[in-house]
Scaffold this motif. Structure first.
Motif, PDB file in Angstrom:
ATOM      1  N   TYR A  11       0.850  -1.193   0.000  1.00 56.44           N
ATOM      2  CA  TYR A  11       0.000   0.000   0.000  1.00 56.44           C
ATOM      3  C   TYR A  11       0.881   1.235   0.000  1.00 56.44           C
ATOM      4  N   ILE A  12       0.261   2.373  -0.270  1.00 60.50           N
ATOM      5  CA  ILE A  12       0.947   3.649  -0.112  1.00 60.50           C
ATOM      6  C   ILE A  12      -0.007   4.629   0.579  1.00 60.50           C
ATOM      7  N   GLN A  13       0.578   5.614   1.225  1.00 59.05           N
ATOM      8  CA  GLN A  13      -0.177   6.726   1.793  1.00 59.05           C
ATOM      9  C   GLN A  13       0.271   8.004   1.108  1.00 59.05           C
ATOM     10  N   ILE A  14      -0.685   8.758   0.624  1.00 58.66           N
ATOM     11  CA  ILE A  14      -0.420  10.020  -0.064  1.00 58.66           C
ATOM     12  C   ILE A  14      -1.036  11.149   0.729  1.00 58.66           C
ATOM     13  N   GLU A  15      -0.231  12.175   1.002  1.00 55.49           N
ATOM     14  CA  GLU A  15      -0.736  13.388   1.652  1.00 55.49           C
ATOM     15  C   GLU A  15      -1.065  14.401   0.562  1.00 55.49           C
ATOM     16  N   THR A  16      -2.278  14.945   0.609  1.00 58.80           N
ATOM     17  CA  THR A  16      -2.738  15.860  -0.426  1.00 58.80           C
ATOM     18  C   THR A  16      -3.514  17.015   0.189  1.00 58.80           C
ATOM     19  N   GLU A  17      -3.435  18.164  -0.445  1.00 63.50           N
ATOM     20  CA  GLU A  17      -4.190  19.323   0.033  1.00 63.50           C
ATOM     21  C   GLU A  17      -5.678  19.198  -0.260  1.00 63.50           C
ATOM     22  N   GLN A  36     -16.181   2.919   2.196  1.00 66.94           N
ATOM     23  CA  GLN A  36     -17.181   3.570   3.039  1.00 66.94           C
ATOM     24  C   GLN A  36     -16.513   4.166   4.277  1.00 66.94           C
ATOM     25  N   GLY A  37     -16.903   5.373   4.632  1.00 66.39           N
ATOM     26  CA  GLY A  37     -16.284   6.087   5.743  1.00 66.39           C
ATOM     27  C   GLY A  37     -15.277   7.123   5.295  1.00 66.39           C
ATOM     28  N   SER A  38     -14.914   7.098   4.017  1.00 59.27           N
ATOM     29  CA  SER A  38     -14.016   8.132   3.482  1.00 59.27           C
ATOM     30  C   SER A  38     -14.719   9.484   3.494  1.00 59.27           C
ATOM     31  N   ASN A  39     -13.942  10.551   3.629  1.00 62.81           N
ATOM     32  CA  ASN A  39     -14.509  11.896   3.665  1.00 62.81           C
ATOM     33  C   ASN A  39     -13.522  12.873   3.034  1.00 62.81           C
ATOM     34  N   ASP A  40     -13.786  14.157   3.167  1.00 61.68           N
ATOM     35  CA  ASP A  40     -12.933  15.160   2.528  1.00 61.68           C
ATOM     36  C   ASP A  40     -11.621  15.402   3.272  1.00 61.68           C
ATOM     37  N   ARG A  41     -11.427  14.748   4.407  1.00 64.52           N
ATOM     38  CA  ARG A  41     -10.180  14.881   5.149  1.00 64.52           C
ATOM     39  C   ARG A  41      -9.300  13.639   5.054  1.00 64.52           C
ATOM     40  N   GLU A  42      -9.933  12.479   4.850  1.00 59.65           N
ATOM     41  CA  GLU A  42      -9.197  11.218   4.823  1.00 59.65           C
ATOM     42  C   GLU A  42     -10.006  10.207   4.021  1.00 59.65           C
ATOM     43  N   ILE A  54      -4.697   2.352  -1.176  1.00 62.48           N
ATOM     44  CA  ILE A  54      -4.199   3.729  -1.214  1.00 62.48           C
ATOM     45  C   ILE A  54      -4.904   4.507  -0.119  1.00 62.48           C
ATOM     46  N   HIS A  55      -4.125   5.106   0.766  1.00 64.20           N
ATOM     47  CA  HIS A  55      -4.645   5.886   1.887  1.00 64.20           C
ATOM     48  C   HIS A  55      -4.358   7.362   1.607  1.00 64.20           C
ATOM     49  N   LEU A  56      -5.397   8.174   1.587  1.00 62.44           N
ATOM     50  CA  LEU A  56      -5.264   9.601   1.325  1.00 62.44           C
ATOM     51  C   LEU A  56      -5.478  10.370   2.620  1.00 62.44           C
ATOM     52  N   THR A  57      -4.528  11.236   2.958  1.00 61.65           N
ATOM     53  CA  THR A  57      -4.651  12.060   4.151  1.00 61.65           C
ATOM     54  C   THR A  57      -4.426  13.527   3.788  1.00 61.65           C
ATOM     55  N   VAL A  66       4.113   7.485   2.995  1.00 61.14           N
ATOM     56  CA  VAL A  66       4.407   6.150   3.510  1.00 61.14           C
ATOM     57  C   VAL A  66       4.439   5.171   2.340  1.00 61.14           C
ATOM     58  N   LEU A  67       5.488   4.347   2.317  1.00 57.13           N
ATOM     59  CA  LEU A  67       5.600   3.235   1.374  1.00 57.13           C
ATOM     60  C   LEU A  67       5.378   1.957   2.159  1.00 57.13           C
ATOM     61  N   GLY A  68       4.316   1.227   1.849  1.00 53.31           N
ATOM     62  CA  GLY A  68       3.988   0.003   2.567  1.00 53.31           C
ATOM     63  C   GLY A  68       4.472  -1.227   1.817  1.00 53.31           C
ATOM     64  N   LEU A  69       5.355  -1.987   2.441  1.00 55.83           N
ATOM     65  CA  LEU A  69       5.916  -3.205   1.847  1.00 55.83           C
ATOM     66  C   LEU A  69       5.468  -4.412   2.651  1.00 55.83           C
ATOM     67  N   GLU A  70       5.504  -5.585   2.018  1.00 51.57           N
ATOM     68  CA  GLU A  70       4.937  -6.779   2.644  1.00 51.57           C
ATOM     69  C   GLU A  70       5.881  -7.969   2.505  1.00 51.57           C
TER      70      GLU A  70
END
Length: 296
Positions: A11-17, A36-42, A54-57, A66-70
């Motif tokens: 997975y990856i986490q991307i920080e975005t405005e 489900q549960g996603s919103n305009d902040r996360e 993909i996690h958006l914050t 964040v780079l998620g490796l397994e």
């Protein structure tokens, strides 16, 4: 004896405005399922039977954070933890709460030599009883043993970063590209694999001011590349590279700019490496044909 190594991009986490804009782009252009549960902040995005990939914050960086490796087992996680610590890298074990949030059995946190936060895990939660449901007609993405796709990371210290991922995490070099014309500039890249996918990680330096050069998503059906390109133009997204076929992994693809600025490669037909016969080569172009840069 099986080599101790990372086995896939998890997975990856991307920080975005603008999480909201990213969600619309991912849903309407890329055909990702919005959790489900996603919103305009996360927000969280699915492309297979994992709860998310993909996690958006929300934040100012507009970049991968964040780079998620397994790995395949706890023993491999522990062995790589010891290897990293012996090499002088600080490693922190994930708490029970962090493991629950990531949906994994075990988690380790550390930082690569370019300053990117890396998470190593195993035992990810899967939900085959809740199959991936694309928001548009779609044949699905190539993941499973090959992981999320691949990332191209922009780093200043290419040799040091390559030694880190190969020497400590078990990646293998697939090939190199050194070209004088990567959109009008010099481009030198290293491509590394950890499973049959030609590369899960590529690194090189480009003066673009962000760590994530691009994220590649691979579709199962050829026509889904064309349908996605239609959606790019229909929704007013910016195509950054023309249709083409890469010379090393044979990916037929195009590139589009995400709301945070990083490019998304949307492709089909990527090479699966046969370990016994693969030869490391250097190429002086990135593509056999096409992939012209459409923006500066």
């Amino acid at each position: 004896m099986t080599q101790v190594q990372v086995k896939r991009l998890a997975y990856i986490q991307i920080e975005t405005e603008d999480v909201g804009a990213w969600v619309v782009f991912a849903r309407d252009v890329l055909a990702c399922e919005v959790v489900q549960g996603s919103n305009d902040r996360e927000a969280w995005l699915r492309v297979d039977d994992r709860p998310w990939r993909i996690h958006l914050t929300t934040g100012p960086r507009n970049d991968i954070v964040v780079l998620g490796l397994e790995a395949d087992c706890l023993e491999d996680v522990e062995a790589m933890h010891a290897r990293l610590a012996e090499a002088g890298h600080a490693v922190r074990g994930g708490t029970a709460e962090e493991c629950r949030a990531r949906g994994v059995q075990a988690l380790r946190h550390f930082v690569d030599p370019a300053g990117l936060a890396v998470e190593l895990s195993f035992g990810s939660l899967v939900r085959p009883q809740q199959p991936f449901h694309a928001p548009v007609a779609h044949g699905g993405f190539v993941t499973d043993t090959q992981g999320l796709g691949h990332v191209m990371l922009v780093v200043e210290n290419v040799a040091e970063v390559q030694r880190f991922y190969c020497g400590l995490l078990g990646f293998t070099i697939s090939d190199y590209v050194s070209t004088r014309d990567y959109g009008g500039r010099q481009g030198d890249f290293v491509f590394m694999r950890c499973n049959e996918r030609h590369h899960s990680l590529a690194i090189g330096f480009l003066p673009i001011g962000r760590r994530l050069g691009h994220l590649m998503l691979q579709v199962r059906e050829f026509d889904d590349v064309g349908h996605a390109l239609d959606r790019v133009h229909r929704h007013g997204a910016l195509q950054t590279r023309a249709l083409g076929r890469h010379i090393n992994d044979r990916m037929f693809s195009f590139y589009v700019r995400s709301p945070s600025g990083a490019q998304i490669e949307y492709g089909w037909g990527g090479l699966e490496v046969e370990e016994a016969s693969h030869v490391v080569r250097t190429y002086d172009v990135t593509s056999a044909w096409g992939h012209q840069h459409l923006t500066k």
